[in-house]
Structure formats: C-alpha cells, structure tokens
Design an enzyme around this catalytic site. Sequence first.
Site, PDB file in Angstrom:
ATOM      1  N   HIS A  64      -4.036  -5.900   7.409  1.00 55.56           N
ATOM      2  CA  HIS A  64      -2.832  -5.206   7.888  1.00 55.56           C
ATOM      3  C   HIS A  64      -1.943  -4.810   6.704  1.00 55.56           C
ATOM      4  O   HIS A  64      -1.509  -3.658   6.597  1.00 55.56           O
ATOM      5  CB  HIS A  64      -2.071  -6.116   8.855  1.00 55.56           C
ATOM      6  CG  HIS A  64      -0.776  -5.557   9.343  1.00 55.56           C
ATOM      7  ND1 HIS A  64      -0.611  -5.112  10.624  1.00 55.56           N
ATOM      8  CD2 HIS A  64       0.421  -5.375   8.722  1.00 55.56           C
ATOM      9  CE1 HIS A  64       0.628  -4.667  10.770  1.00 55.56           C
ATOM     10  NE2 HIS A  64       1.281  -4.830   9.626  1.00 55.56           N
ATOM     11  N   GLU A  65      -1.686  -5.767   5.823  1.00 55.86           N
ATOM     12  CA  GLU A  65      -0.819  -5.477   4.675  1.00 55.86           C
ATOM     13  C   GLU A  65      -1.481  -4.505   3.711  1.00 55.86           C
ATOM     14  O   GLU A  65      -0.809  -3.664   3.105  1.00 55.86           O
ATOM     15  CB  GLU A  65      -0.425  -6.774   3.959  1.00 55.86           C
ATOM     16  CG  GLU A  65       0.385  -7.733   4.809  1.00 55.86           C
ATOM     17  CD  GLU A  65       1.596  -7.100   5.468  1.00 55.86           C
ATOM     18  OE1 GLU A  65       2.255  -6.244   4.843  1.00 55.86           O
ATOM     19  OE2 GLU A  65       1.886  -7.458   6.622  1.00 55.86           O
ATOM     20  N   HIS A  68      -0.838  -0.934   4.773  1.00 57.46           N
ATOM     21  CA  HIS A  68       0.441  -0.449   4.244  1.00 57.46           C
ATOM     22  C   HIS A  68       0.282  -0.044   2.771  1.00 57.46           C
ATOM     23  O   HIS A  68       0.719   1.028   2.354  1.00 57.46           O
ATOM     24  CB  HIS A  68       1.520  -1.533   4.317  1.00 57.46           C
ATOM     25  CG  HIS A  68       1.985  -1.873   5.693  1.00 57.46           C
ATOM     26  ND1 HIS A  68       2.611  -0.977   6.513  1.00 57.46           N
ATOM     27  CD2 HIS A  68       1.931  -3.044   6.387  1.00 57.46           C
ATOM     28  CE1 HIS A  68       2.926  -1.571   7.658  1.00 57.46           C
ATOM     29  NE2 HIS A  68       2.518  -2.827   7.607  1.00 57.46           N
TER      30      HIS A  68
END
Length: 145
Positions: A64-65, A68
């Site tokens: 998820h990170e 980004h």
Amino acid sequence: MSLTDYVREVSLADFGKPFKHQASWNRRLRTTGGRFFPKDGHLDFNPKILEEHGETVFRQIVRHELCHYHLYFEGLGFRHKDQAFKELLDQVDGLRYAPKLQSHQANYLYICQDCGQAYDRKRPINLAVFACGRCHGRLIEKNQS
C-alpha cells in the site's frame, strides 16, 4: 534483514521497481499501518501491525505504501481517492485499510439516544458539553463489561 532491505525486496518483487529511500519503524502510529512522506520519500511503518497480524498483512501494508511511493515519483495520482492509486493497489494485492489493533482498547462507550450511533473512547467525555456528531442528539454512557 533491516526494514529498508525488506521494503526494497517487496518493491522489486511486486512492482519491478527499486525503492531508493529509507523505511523506518514508528511506534507512535496508532490507527494507521504506515505513512509515506513525499517531501523526502521515506516510509514509516507501525510495528504493532507486524506483531499482531503477522507478515502476510504487513506485506500488504508495505505494498500500500509503495503504491503511494511509486505513483508519486512517476507523477501520477498517489492519493487514496485517485484512480491510478486504486488500480495499482488492486494489481499488487495491497490492503486498502489497516486492520484494527487489539492493543487499542476503548474504556468508555457512549451511545446516542436518538440515532443509536456508538462512540468508543479511551478517555471520558463531558456529556453536558458533547453531543452526537451525526444527529446532534444526547449521548449516554453505556457500561463496558
């Protein structure tokens, strides 16, 4: 293996792109699994996620990170609301939301008399001052046992 090395490994395996910055643990994180800092590109992760939910869930949070991270440096939409972020997150099987932590215990439960909305709190609130955020109804304390 250090956290930065682990994130680099996940980045190459799942995205096919290198992770060129630092990753670190942040014990102050309470409800989030991790954070991306666009200013300098580093990532922070919540160690309680790994302790309570295991490596599989933690790897999904790392993905998820990294969504980004990679989208930001490619100049694409890297926020949660952006379509590019949602599509990449689906492709790499990342978690959309961090799971709840068991170590985050609520001591007080307040219920709205009008709409029934429940509020868990660690600290007591002044019922004469605060009202329901949804309907502005009166709150009552429910015993937690």
